[in-house]
Motif scaffolding. Structure first.
Motif, short mmCIF file in Angstrom:
data_model
loop_
_atom_site.label_atom_id
_atom_site.label_comp_id
_atom_site.label_asym_id
_atom_site.label_seq_id
_atom_site.Cartn_x
_atom_site.Cartn_y
_atom_site.Cartn_z
N ASP A 11 3.58 -2.90 4.65
CA ASP A 11 3.21 -1.51 4.95
C ASP A 11 1.81 -1.44 5.57
OD1 ASP A 11 5.62 -0.60 3.91
OD2 ASP A 11 4.81 -0.40 1.89
N ASP A 27 -7.24 -12.40 -3.90
CA ASP A 27 -6.11 -11.73 -4.56
C ASP A 27 -5.27 -12.71 -5.37
OD1 ASP A 27 -4.79 -13.15 -2.55
OD2 ASP A 27 -4.53 -11.40 -1.28
N LYS A 78 -0.76 -3.26 5.14
CA LYS A 78 -1.90 -3.53 4.27
C LYS A 78 -1.85 -4.97 3.77
CE LYS A 78 -3.06 0.97 2.21
NZ LYS A 78 -3.19 1.69 0.92
N LEU A 84 -2.58 -7.94 1.01
CA LEU A 84 -2.42 -7.89 -0.44
C LEU A 84 -3.72 -7.55 -1.16
CD1 LEU A 84 -0.69 -8.30 -2.97
CD2 LEU A 84 -1.17 -10.75 -2.83
N THR A 128 4.41 -5.55 -6.24
CA THR A 128 3.56 -5.68 -5.06
C THR A 128 3.47 -7.14 -4.62
OG1 THR A 128 2.25 -3.74 -5.61
CG2 THR A 128 1.25 -5.36 -4.15
N LYS A 182 -6.19 -5.73 -0.38
CA LYS A 182 -6.56 -4.31 -0.33
C LYS A 182 -5.75 -3.49 -1.32
CE LYS A 182 -8.84 -3.52 4.03
NZ LYS A 182 -8.97 -2.64 5.20
N ILE A 183 -4.49 -3.87 -1.51
CA ILE A 183 -3.65 -3.16 -2.48
C ILE A 183 -4.12 -3.45 -3.90
CG2 ILE A 183 -1.30 -2.86 -3.36
CD1 ILE A 183 -0.29 -3.75 -0.58
N LEU A 184 -4.35 -4.73 -4.20
CA LEU A 184 -4.72 -5.11 -5.57
C LEU A 184 -6.14 -4.68 -5.92
CD1 LEU A 184 -3.14 -8.67 -5.92
CD2 LEU A 184 -2.25 -6.49 -6.75
N LYS A 216 0.87 -8.88 5.88
CA LYS A 216 0.71 -7.49 5.48
C LYS A 216 2.06 -6.90 5.06
CE LYS A 216 -3.23 -6.41 8.51
NZ LYS A 216 -3.74 -5.53 9.59
N GLU A 244 3.93 -2.52 -11.40
CA GLU A 244 3.49 -2.26 -10.03
C GLU A 244 2.85 -3.51 -9.41
OE1 GLU A 244 0.87 0.99 -7.46
OE2 GLU A 244 0.75 0.97 -9.66
N VAL A 299 -4.18 0.65 -9.06
CA VAL A 299 -3.08 -0.32 -9.25
C VAL A 299 -3.41 -1.17 -10.47
CG1 VAL A 299 -1.78 -2.23 -8.21
CG2 VAL A 299 -2.62 -0.35 -6.77
N ASP A 334 -7.36 -1.88 -5.30
CA ASP A 334 -7.32 -0.45 -5.60
C ASP A 334 -7.37 -0.26 -7.13
OD1 ASP A 334 -6.66 2.24 -6.04
OD2 ASP A 334 -5.27 2.31 -4.35
#
Length: 300
Positions: free
Chosen positions: A271, A141, A273, A275, A293, A277-279, A269, A289, A284, A281
């Motif tokens: 929420d 990430d 999650k 980082l 994040t 896994k969020i990026l 993490k 955003e 995103v 997506d």
């Protein structure tokens, strides 16, 4: 007096020319790590220093994959190489954005890992890093992983770079092990006639504030990168063309964080999650955003 001045000028020019030739050799070696490679990852715990009779060493790990490495920055004092992993069936592969390595010439600013998701900002003098290249390694990430400075060596038909530095636990370990919190990595990047080798001599360190580091165990890593035709990585090349703009935004935000030149502590993490896994997506993609994040993971 005039003769001495002329000799001094000749000597200075000779030294400058030699330094430039050496730097060009270094740059060529770094860029030799670009291309499509069949990779074999080998890790095995070698020595156990634990006093616990029930201590169990990590299992030997052997993985194989196809990896594409592309120079996303190629400048005189900076070469940035993005690694991309291609897994699954050749006719329907899955692409994973992998690690990144930046090479900076005579860099003086460092983020040194100190355990527990903390990186300590340090500076070196120009004399300390004269002629050296810093390798800065980043997570999938683009958050920090480890970095260190060393001199590329070209001698007796060998080309290699070595450094020892602290790092977080590798991904294969941190979900399984909690009995150590720092990896002391002995890294050697060596260019070969078939590609390159990442040769590692690592120590698993227990680091506690106010105490001396304790070596729990040692580990050997030997990762070979065998160059193959770029056509084997065509799916990855195409994927990167479609996704590179998003990751340029991610790198720019991290550059903003690193430019603050102060100690850095990151959340594991947010929420519930991590980082990556969020990026990862696909939804995103907007700069605002992405920036928000990443900032949410910066504790200090």
């Amino acid at each position: 007096m005039r003769r001495k001045a002329v000799l001094a000028i000749i000597l200075a020019f000779t030294l400058y020319s030699h330094a430039q030739d050496k730097k060009a050799q270094d740059q060529e070696a770094i860029k030799d790590m670009c291309g499509c490679f069949e990779v074999t990852f080998n890790f095995s715990e070698t020595f156990n220093h634990s006093n616990d009779s029930l201590y169990r060493p990590s299992e030997t790990k052997v993985d194989k994959g196809l990896e594409y490495a592309v120079a996303i920055v190629d400048e005189d004092d900076k070469i940035s190489i993005q690694h991309l992993l291609q897994v699954g069936r050749p006719d329907s592969p899955h692409i994973v954005k992998h690690w990144r390595q930046d090479w900076l010439f005579e860099n003086t600013d460092f983020y040194m890992y100190n355990g527990d998701n903390e990186w300590v900002f340090e500076t070196k003098t120009k004399d300390d890093v004269e002629g050296q290249w810093t390798q800065k390694v980043y997570q999938v990430d683009d958050s920090p992983r480890y970095e260190g400075s060393g001199t590329w060596v070209h001698v007796d038909g060998k080309t290699y770079w070595e450094n020892t530095t602290t790092a977080p636990l590798p991904r294969r370990e941190y979900t399984k092990r909690s009995d150590y919190n720092v990896t002391l990595r002995g890294n050697r990047q060596e260019i070969t006639n078939y590609g390159w080798v990442h040769d590692q001599d690592n120590a698993k360190i227990i680091r506690e504030k106010g105490k001396e580091d304790v070596v729990l165990a040692n580990e050997k890593g030997y990762n070979t990168y065998v160059k193959v035709d770029d056509s084997r990585c065509q799916a990855t090349i195409d994927w990167w063309k479609e996704n590179q703009d998003k990751w340029a935004v991610v790198r720019a935000k991290w550059d903003d964080v690193y430019s603050r030149d102060k100690d850095l502590v990151l959340e594991t993490k947010v929420d519930n999650k991590p980082l990556y896994k969020i990026l990862f997506d696909d939804k995103v993609v907007k700069e605002e955003e992405i920036n928000t994040t990443i900032e949410s993971f910066v504790k200090k």
